[in-house]
Design a protein around this motif. Structure first.
Motif, PDB file in Angstrom:
ATOM      1  N   MET A 188     -58.439 -57.740  18.541  1.00  0.00           N
ATOM      2  CA  MET A 188     -59.876 -57.744  18.020  1.00  0.00           C
ATOM      3  C   MET A 188     -60.091 -57.320  16.541  1.00  0.00           C
ATOM      4  N   ALA A 189     -60.964 -57.923  15.800  1.00  0.00           N
ATOM      5  CA  ALA A 189     -60.906 -57.187  14.502  1.00  0.00           C
ATOM      6  C   ALA A 189     -62.175 -56.225  14.674  1.00  0.00           C
ATOM      7  N   LEU A 190     -61.823 -55.052  13.878  1.00  0.00           N
ATOM      8  CA  LEU A 190     -62.938 -54.015  13.731  1.00  0.00           C
ATOM      9  C   LEU A 190     -64.150 -54.343  13.045  1.00  0.00           C
ATOM     10  N   ALA A 191     -65.127 -54.072  13.753  1.00  0.00           N
ATOM     11  CA  ALA A 191     -66.380 -54.157  12.819  1.00  0.00           C
ATOM     12  C   ALA A 191     -66.645 -53.641  11.526  1.00  0.00           C
ATOM     13  N   PHE A 192     -67.358 -54.143  10.585  1.00  0.00           N
ATOM     14  CA  PHE A 192     -67.324 -53.399   9.216  1.00  0.00           C
ATOM     15  C   PHE A 192     -67.583 -52.246   9.122  1.00  0.00           C
ATOM     16  N   HIS A 193     -68.586 -51.636   9.999  1.00  0.00           N
ATOM     17  CA  HIS A 193     -69.087 -50.239   9.811  1.00  0.00           C
ATOM     18  C   HIS A 193     -68.188 -49.330  10.408  1.00  0.00           C
ATOM     19  N   ARG A 194     -67.115 -50.118  11.184  1.00  0.00           N
ATOM     20  CA  ARG A 194     -65.967 -48.931  11.606  1.00  0.00           C
ATOM     21  C   ARG A 194     -64.843 -49.130  10.604  1.00  0.00           C
ATOM     22  N   LYS A 195     -64.788 -50.394  10.239  1.00  0.00           N
ATOM     23  CA  LYS A 195     -63.430 -50.493   9.383  1.00  0.00           C
ATOM     24  C   LYS A 195     -63.776 -49.770   7.880  1.00  0.00           C
ATOM     25  N   TYR A 196     -64.884 -49.732   7.580  1.00  0.00           N
ATOM     26  CA  TYR A 196     -64.956 -48.988   6.311  1.00  0.00           C
ATOM     27  C   TYR A 196     -65.769 -47.819   6.190  1.00  0.00           C
ATOM     28  N   ARG A 197     -65.636 -47.202   7.512  1.00  0.00           N
ATOM     29  CA  ARG A 197     -66.233 -45.916   7.748  1.00  0.00           C
ATOM     30  C   ARG A 197     -65.566 -44.930   6.925  1.00  0.00           C
ATOM     31  N   PRO A 198     -66.279 -43.955   6.007  1.00  0.00           N
ATOM     32  CA  PRO A 198     -65.964 -43.154   5.171  1.00  0.00           C
ATOM     33  C   PRO A 198     -64.844 -41.990   5.796  1.00  0.00           C
ATOM     34  N   LYS A 199     -63.611 -41.821   5.085  1.00  0.00           N
ATOM     35  CA  LYS A 199     -62.710 -41.045   5.564  1.00  0.00           C
ATOM     36  C   LYS A 199     -62.784 -39.699   4.774  1.00  0.00           C
ATOM     37  N   LYS A 200     -63.447 -39.568   3.683  1.00  0.00           N
ATOM     38  CA  LYS A 200     -63.651 -38.360   2.978  1.00  0.00           C
ATOM     39  C   LYS A 200     -64.988 -38.272   2.468  1.00  0.00           C
ATOM     40  N   LEU A 201     -65.359 -36.971   2.255  1.00  0.00           N
ATOM     41  CA  LEU A 201     -66.691 -36.666   1.879  1.00  0.00           C
ATOM     42  C   LEU A 201     -67.206 -37.540   0.666  1.00  0.00           C
ATOM     43  N   ASP A 202     -66.426 -37.637  -0.222  1.00  0.00           N
ATOM     44  CA  ASP A 202     -66.664 -38.505  -1.607  1.00  0.00           C
ATOM     45  C   ASP A 202     -67.223 -39.893  -1.089  1.00  0.00           C
ATOM     46  N   GLU A 203     -66.638 -40.455  -0.099  1.00  0.00           N
ATOM     47  CA  GLU A 203     -66.878 -41.686   0.255  1.00  0.00           C
ATOM     48  C   GLU A 203     -68.160 -42.136   0.895  1.00  0.00           C
ATOM     49  N   LEU A 204     -68.895 -40.893   1.386  1.00  0.00           N
ATOM     50  CA  LEU A 204     -70.175 -41.062   1.788  1.00  0.00           C
ATOM     51  C   LEU A 204     -71.355 -41.546   0.914  1.00  0.00           C
ATOM     52  N   VAL A 205     -72.146 -42.277   1.299  1.00  0.00           N
ATOM     53  CA  VAL A 205     -73.126 -42.918   0.450  1.00  0.00           C
ATOM     54  C   VAL A 205     -74.309 -42.459   0.522  1.00  0.00           C
ATOM     55  N   GLY A 206     -75.096 -41.916  -0.549  1.00  0.00           N
ATOM     56  CA  GLY A 206     -76.640 -41.654  -0.465  1.00  0.00           C
ATOM     57  C   GLY A 206     -76.844 -40.320   0.239  1.00  0.00           C
ATOM     58  N   GLN A 207     -75.840 -39.549   0.219  1.00  0.00           N
ATOM     59  CA  GLN A 207     -76.132 -37.900   0.913  1.00  0.00           C
ATOM     60  C   GLN A 207     -75.494 -36.914   0.114  1.00  0.00           C
ATOM     61  N   GLU A 208     -75.816 -37.050  -1.252  1.00  0.00           N
ATOM     62  CA  GLU A 208     -75.233 -36.236  -2.255  1.00  0.00           C
ATOM     63  C   GLU A 208     -75.368 -34.705  -1.909  1.00  0.00           C
ATOM     64  N   GLU A 209     -76.406 -34.271  -1.730  1.00  0.00           N
ATOM     65  CA  GLU A 209     -76.835 -33.087  -1.436  1.00  0.00           C
ATOM     66  C   GLU A 209     -76.128 -32.549  -0.131  1.00  0.00           C
ATOM     67  N   ASN A 210     -75.985 -33.112   0.883  1.00  0.00           N
ATOM     68  CA  ASN A 210     -75.633 -32.779   2.082  1.00  0.00           C
ATOM     69  C   ASN A 210     -74.002 -32.495   1.714  1.00  0.00           C
ATOM     70  N   ILE A 211     -73.291 -33.374   0.778  1.00  0.00           N
ATOM     71  CA  ILE A 211     -72.070 -33.458   0.544  1.00  0.00           C
ATOM     72  C   ILE A 211     -71.583 -32.282  -0.204  1.00  0.00           C
ATOM     73  N   ASP A 212     -72.267 -32.126  -1.322  1.00  0.00           N
ATOM     74  CA  ASP A 212     -72.107 -30.747  -2.085  1.00  0.00           C
ATOM     75  C   ASP A 212     -72.042 -29.281  -1.415  1.00  0.00           C
ATOM     76  N   ASP A 236     -59.275 -40.155  12.766  1.00  0.00           N
ATOM     77  CA  ASP A 236     -59.440 -41.302  12.311  1.00  0.00           C
ATOM     78  C   ASP A 236     -59.336 -42.452  13.213  1.00  0.00           C
ATOM     79  N   THR A 237     -58.294 -42.021  14.307  1.00  0.00           N
ATOM     80  CA  THR A 237     -58.106 -43.143  15.268  1.00  0.00           C
ATOM     81  C   THR A 237     -58.523 -42.982  16.639  1.00  0.00           C
ATOM     82  N   ALA A 238     -59.769 -41.787  16.664  1.00  0.00           N
ATOM     83  CA  ALA A 238     -60.322 -41.664  17.655  1.00  0.00           C
ATOM     84  C   ALA A 238     -59.338 -41.198  18.867  1.00  0.00           C
ATOM     85  N   SER A 239     -58.357 -40.549  18.567  1.00  0.00           N
ATOM     86  CA  SER A 239     -57.279 -40.225  19.565  1.00  0.00           C
ATOM     87  C   SER A 239     -57.347 -38.545  19.688  1.00  0.00           C
TER      88      SER A 239
END
Length: 378
Positions: free
Chosen positions: A1-25, A89-92
């Motif tokens: 079964m194919a992974l949903a996009f929101h799971r497949k492209y979930r950020p794996k590092k802080l730099d990949e988070l979108v739109g939450q720059e203050e929290n990331i810093d 990352d693999t929820a295990s």
């Protein structure tokens, strides 16, 4: 079964988070100086990265490379390659415990948490508890959690996530480090969707992508899910020798219209084109769009036009909701607006919108309101 996009492209590092720059810093600096906390509260709109960030905190706490390499630790990022990072990352990961407070909201569940939390981690350095939808906890359950939040064991971090901050008791919020997750600007959502489109090799019209981003209403997850849904049409379209996802397809599937149609109607209104407006409304109706939602979008768009006319400085505030091209078109309409004429129109459209919600003839209140307005301009 194919992974949903929101799971497949979930950020794996802080730099990949979108739109939450203050929290990331803040989190990156805390990680770089080895000062990550033991109790956090992430709150804000749905689909803005709260649970994803909680998992990244778990990765930062348990990343083996960070623990072994002081120079790497100063980067404030998980490596994503060690055993612990891969398990999360693999929820295990055994020591990452996610609790849905919507279905585990009682005092018994919190008592079990208090007992289990004192048991040392099985395979990682830290145990991390993520309590999602924390506002759903009963008062008794929240009270049972208080002492644990105030003085958690050294090997434990607790992260609460909620979309309804105001429902949490102050006794809970005061014991945590609080991070607000804001709704994502539309241009940032478009950037992320464009990356997914390129990766998945999806053919889609720019206007269709913009509408999908707008329909997310600040939620990246919602926009990604809708793009995932629309991408399922790709193979069907190819079989029919049609290319890609069109604006029309997105409009027909969702019942919503793109900014282009709203802009066109506003242009006809501001140019006092009664005949053109009537024909255009009939066209919108014939296409089967949700007229109630269309009217709501029209009110918001006219409000932006009037607001920009009254205060041109608002242009920079609209940049979080609109693309540069859309703002350019908005400014052109604002130049034609008349505050004395168009503010009452917005007021009347709000009344029409209220009538449309309970009327079997949704088009009529909208059409009459606009005809009365344009008729009075002659």
């Amino acid at each position: 079964m194919a992974l949903a996009f929101h799971r497949k492209y979930r950020p794996k590092k802080l730099d990949e988070l979108v739109g939450q720059e203050e929290n990331i810093d803040i989190l990156r600096n805390a990680a770089a100086t080895n000062r990550l906390g033991q109790a956090y509260l992430f709150y804000g709109s749905r689909g803005t990265g709260k649970t994803t960030t909680a998992r990244l905190v778990a990765k930062l706490l348990n990343c083996e490379k960070r623990a072994e390499d002081p120079a790497f630790m100063k980067l404030g990022e998980p490596c994503g390659e060690c055993r612990s990072c891969k398990e999360i990352d693999t929820a295990s990961a055994i020591d990452l415990i996610e609790i849905d407070a919507a279905s585990n909201r009682g005092i018994d569940e919190m008592r079990n948490l208090k007992e289990n939390i004192r048991v040392a981690p099985t395979s990682s350095k830290y145990k991390v508890y993520i309590i999602d939808e924390a506002h759903m906890l009963t008062r008794e359950a929240a009270n049972a959690l208080l002492k644990t939040l105030e003085e958690p064991p050294q090997h434990t971090t607790i992260i609460l996530a909620t979309t309804e901050y105001e429902k949490l008791p102050p006794t809970i919020t005061s014991r945590t480090q609080r991070f607000l997750f804001k709704r994502l600007p539309k241009p940032r959502i478009i950037e992320k969707l464009n990356r997914i489109v390129a990766e998945e090799k999806i053919s889609i019209e720019p206007e269709a992508l913009e509408l999908i981003a707008a329909l997310g209403e600040g939620s990246l997850r919602d926009a990604e899910s809708l793009l995932d849904q629309m991408s399922s049409f790709s193979s069907v379209l190819e079989n029919k020798k049609k290319t890609g996802i069109t604006l029309q397809l997105v409009e027909e599937t969702t019942g919503r219209v793109g900014m282009k149609k709203i802009h066109q109607l506003c242009t006809l209104i501001l140019e006092n084109d009664r005949e053109g407006m009537t024909k255009y409304l009939e066209q919108i109706n014939e296409e089967g769009h949700d007229l109630v939602r269309f009217t709501k979008d029209l009110i918001h768009y006219l409000r932006k036009i009037v607001a920009l006319k009254a205060s041109p400085d608002l242009e920079k505030d609209f940049q979080s909701e609109m693309t540069d091209e859309e703002i350019k078109k908005l400014k052109a309409l604002a130049a034609k607006a008349n505050l004395e004429k168009h503010i009452p129109l917005i007021r009347n459209l709000i009344r029409a919108y209220a009538d449309m919600r309970y009327s079997p003839f949704a088009l009529i209140p909208l059409e009459i309101t606009l005809l009365e307005f344009l008729g009075s301009r002659e």
